[in-house]
Motif scaffolding. Structure first.
Motif, mmCIF file in Angstrom:
data_model
loop_
_atom_site.group_PDB
_atom_site.id
_atom_site.type_symbol
_atom_site.label_atom_id
_atom_site.label_comp_id
_atom_site.label_asym_id
_atom_site.label_seq_id
_atom_site.Cartn_x
_atom_site.Cartn_y
_atom_site.Cartn_z
ATOM 1 N N GLY A 147 0.439 14.580 -13.078
ATOM 2 C CA GLY A 147 -0.933 14.190 -12.776
ATOM 3 C C GLY A 147 -1.370 14.709 -11.416
ATOM 4 O O GLY A 147 -0.660 15.468 -10.754
ATOM 5 N N LYS A 148 -2.555 14.286 -10.993
ATOM 6 C CA LYS A 148 -3.138 14.787 -9.732
ATOM 7 C C LYS A 148 -2.313 14.399 -8.512
ATOM 8 O O LYS A 148 -2.288 15.107 -7.522
ATOM 9 N N SER A 149 -1.672 13.242 -8.555
ATOM 10 C CA SER A 149 -0.788 12.836 -7.466
ATOM 11 C C SER A 149 0.461 12.212 -8.081
ATOM 12 O O SER A 149 0.436 11.692 -9.184
ATOM 13 N N TYR A 150 1.532 12.276 -7.328
ATOM 14 C CA TYR A 150 2.826 11.806 -7.810
ATOM 15 C C TYR A 150 3.212 10.545 -7.049
ATOM 16 O O TYR A 150 3.216 10.530 -5.822
ATOM 17 N N THR A 151 3.524 9.489 -7.770
ATOM 18 C CA THR A 151 4.040 8.278 -7.159
ATOM 19 C C THR A 151 5.558 8.383 -7.134
ATOM 20 O O THR A 151 6.199 8.525 -8.173
ATOM 21 N N PHE A 152 6.118 8.352 -5.953
ATOM 22 C CA PHE A 152 7.539 8.600 -5.748
ATOM 23 C C PHE A 152 8.412 7.653 -6.552
ATOM 24 O O PHE A 152 8.180 6.457 -6.603
ATOM 25 N N SER A 153 9.420 8.225 -7.184
ATOM 26 C CA SER A 153 10.425 7.466 -7.914
ATOM 27 C C SER A 153 11.750 8.202 -7.791
ATOM 28 O O SER A 153 11.788 9.427 -7.824
ATOM 29 N N GLN A 154 12.820 7.464 -7.647
ATOM 30 C CA GLN A 154 14.140 8.093 -7.540
ATOM 31 C C GLN A 154 14.720 8.429 -8.905
ATOM 32 O O GLN A 154 15.800 8.985 -8.980
ATOM 33 N N ASN A 155 14.009 8.135 -9.974
ATOM 34 C CA ASN A 155 14.555 8.280 -11.317
ATOM 35 C C ASN A 155 14.117 9.543 -12.043
ATOM 36 O O ASN A 155 14.399 9.668 -13.228
ATOM 37 N N ASN A 156 13.433 10.452 -11.411
ATOM 38 C CA ASN A 156 13.070 11.699 -12.083
ATOM 39 C C ASN A 156 13.418 12.888 -11.195
ATOM 40 O O ASN A 156 13.830 12.726 -10.053
ATOM 41 N N LYS B 184 2.682 9.972 -3.277
ATOM 42 C CA LYS B 184 2.433 8.625 -2.773
ATOM 43 C C LYS B 184 3.759 7.879 -2.677
ATOM 44 O O LYS B 184 4.526 7.841 -3.629
ATOM 45 N N LEU B 185 4.017 7.309 -1.494
ATOM 46 C CA LEU B 185 5.244 6.564 -1.241
ATOM 47 C C LEU B 185 4.922 5.242 -0.581
ATOM 48 O O LEU B 185 3.891 5.096 0.063
ATOM 49 N N LYS B 186 5.839 4.323 -0.690
ATOM 50 C CA LYS B 186 5.752 3.076 0.054
ATOM 51 C C LYS B 186 6.556 3.246 1.333
ATOM 52 O O LYS B 186 7.410 4.125 1.430
ATOM 53 N N GLN B 187 6.295 2.409 2.304
ATOM 54 C CA GLN B 187 6.954 2.550 3.606
ATOM 55 C C GLN B 187 8.472 2.445 3.496
ATOM 56 O O GLN B 187 9.197 3.208 4.122
ATOM 57 N N TYR B 188 8.976 1.535 2.677
ATOM 58 C CA TYR B 188 10.432 1.397 2.567
ATOM 59 C C TYR B 188 11.061 2.639 1.936
ATOM 60 O O TYR B 188 12.200 2.983 2.230
ATOM 61 N N GLN B 189 10.311 3.339 1.063
ATOM 62 C CA GLN B 189 10.836 4.577 0.481
ATOM 63 C C GLN B 189 10.938 5.679 1.532
ATOM 64 O O GLN B 189 11.889 6.448 1.539
ATOM 65 N N ILE B 190 9.980 5.720 2.432
ATOM 66 C CA ILE B 190 10.051 6.692 3.528
ATOM 67 C C ILE B 190 11.235 6.371 4.424
ATOM 68 O O ILE B 190 11.952 7.264 4.875
ATOM 69 N N ASP B 191 11.484 5.089 4.652
ATOM 70 C CA ASP B 191 12.625 4.690 5.471
ATOM 71 C C ASP B 191 13.946 5.063 4.802
ATOM 72 O O ASP B 191 14.899 5.453 5.470
ATOM 73 N N THR C 242 0.834 -1.197 0.000
ATOM 74 C CA THR C 242 0.000 0.000 0.000
ATOM 75 C C THR C 242 0.869 1.247 0.000
ATOM 76 O O THR C 242 1.995 1.240 0.489
ATOM 77 N N TYR C 243 0.290 2.293 -0.532
ATOM 78 C CA TYR C 243 0.987 3.562 -0.582
ATOM 79 C C TYR C 243 0.582 4.437 0.586
ATOM 80 O O TYR C 243 -0.570 4.414 1.031
ATOM 81 N N ILE C 244 1.518 5.212 1.068
ATOM 82 C CA ILE C 244 1.273 6.211 2.092
ATOM 83 C C ILE C 244 1.257 7.556 1.375
ATOM 84 O O ILE C 244 2.164 7.859 0.592
ATOM 85 N N THR C 245 0.241 8.350 1.619
ATOM 86 C CA THR C 245 0.159 9.646 0.945
ATOM 87 C C THR C 245 0.661 10.740 1.882
ATOM 88 O O THR C 245 0.348 10.748 3.073
ATOM 89 N N LYS C 246 1.444 11.629 1.324
ATOM 90 C CA LYS C 246 1.970 12.786 2.044
ATOM 91 C C LYS C 246 1.595 14.019 1.251
ATOM 92 O O LYS C 246 1.491 13.985 0.024
ATOM 93 N N GLN C 247 1.413 15.113 1.947
ATOM 94 C CA GLN C 247 1.054 16.385 1.311
ATOM 95 C C GLN C 247 2.249 17.333 1.376
ATOM 96 O O GLN C 247 2.812 17.560 2.447
#
Length: 163
Positions: free
Chosen positions: A24-33, A62-69, A3-8
């Motif tokens: 788009g309306k929300s951004y899915t986190f990626s380290q490649n952009n 939108k991030l996953k928990q491991y990305q926040i870590d 699941t994704y965690i949403t941050k503002q």
């Protein structure tokens, strides 16, 4: 499925429309952009609120928990005003590049090109003042204003034949 965690992220209205245009309306986190890299740099360095910036809107990431870590939690997402500044700088660079290309194609006035870009991104005068953005462009303008010279090709041709 994870699941994704949403941050503002607090942003100004023109930055939000710029991000919505690109991601788009929300951004899915990626380290490649570029946005992912900006977020990583801000969180790793632990910037704090230093100046008061008008952030009247927010953008969803939108991030996953491991990305926040991986990023770390050195600061709260709500205090990330420096992200707005970094994205605004990138936004201005992109608009100014378009205006420079317009000037390079021998068009004297780059104001209509700026307005065209902003209208394409759905950014209105209430989001950012067009005149303010144009004055900022004039301060940072790469191409100096040049006057067009009329070239007399016949005179140059006669000069080349006599030599």
């Amino acid at each position: 499925m994870s699941t994704y965690i949403t941050k503002q992220i607090p942003v100004s209205s023109h930055v939000k429309k710029y991000l919505e245009y690109n991601f788009g309306k929300s951004y899915t986190f990626s380290q490649n952009n570029f946005l992912g890299q900006i977020i990583i740099n801000v969180f790793r360095k632990g910037y704090r609120k230093q100046v008061v910036v008008k952030c009247d809107d927010s953008y969803t990431v939108k991030l996953k928990q491991y990305q926040i870590d991986v990023i770390g939690n050195l600061l709260e997402w709500e205090d990330c005003i420096v992200l707005n500044k970094a994205i605004d700088t990138f936004f201005r660079t992109q608009i100014f590049f378009h205006m420079d290309m317009n000037r390079k194609l021998d068009k004297d006035n780059s104001y209509p090109a700026m307005v065209q870009c902003l209208v394409e991104m759905n950014i209105t005068e209430s989001d950012i003042k067009y005149d303010t953005l144009y004055r900022d462009y004039k301060r940072k303008c790469v191409y100096p204003k040049t006057t067009k010279k009329k070239i007399d090709f016949e005179e140059e041709y006669v000069g080349m034949q006599s030599a």
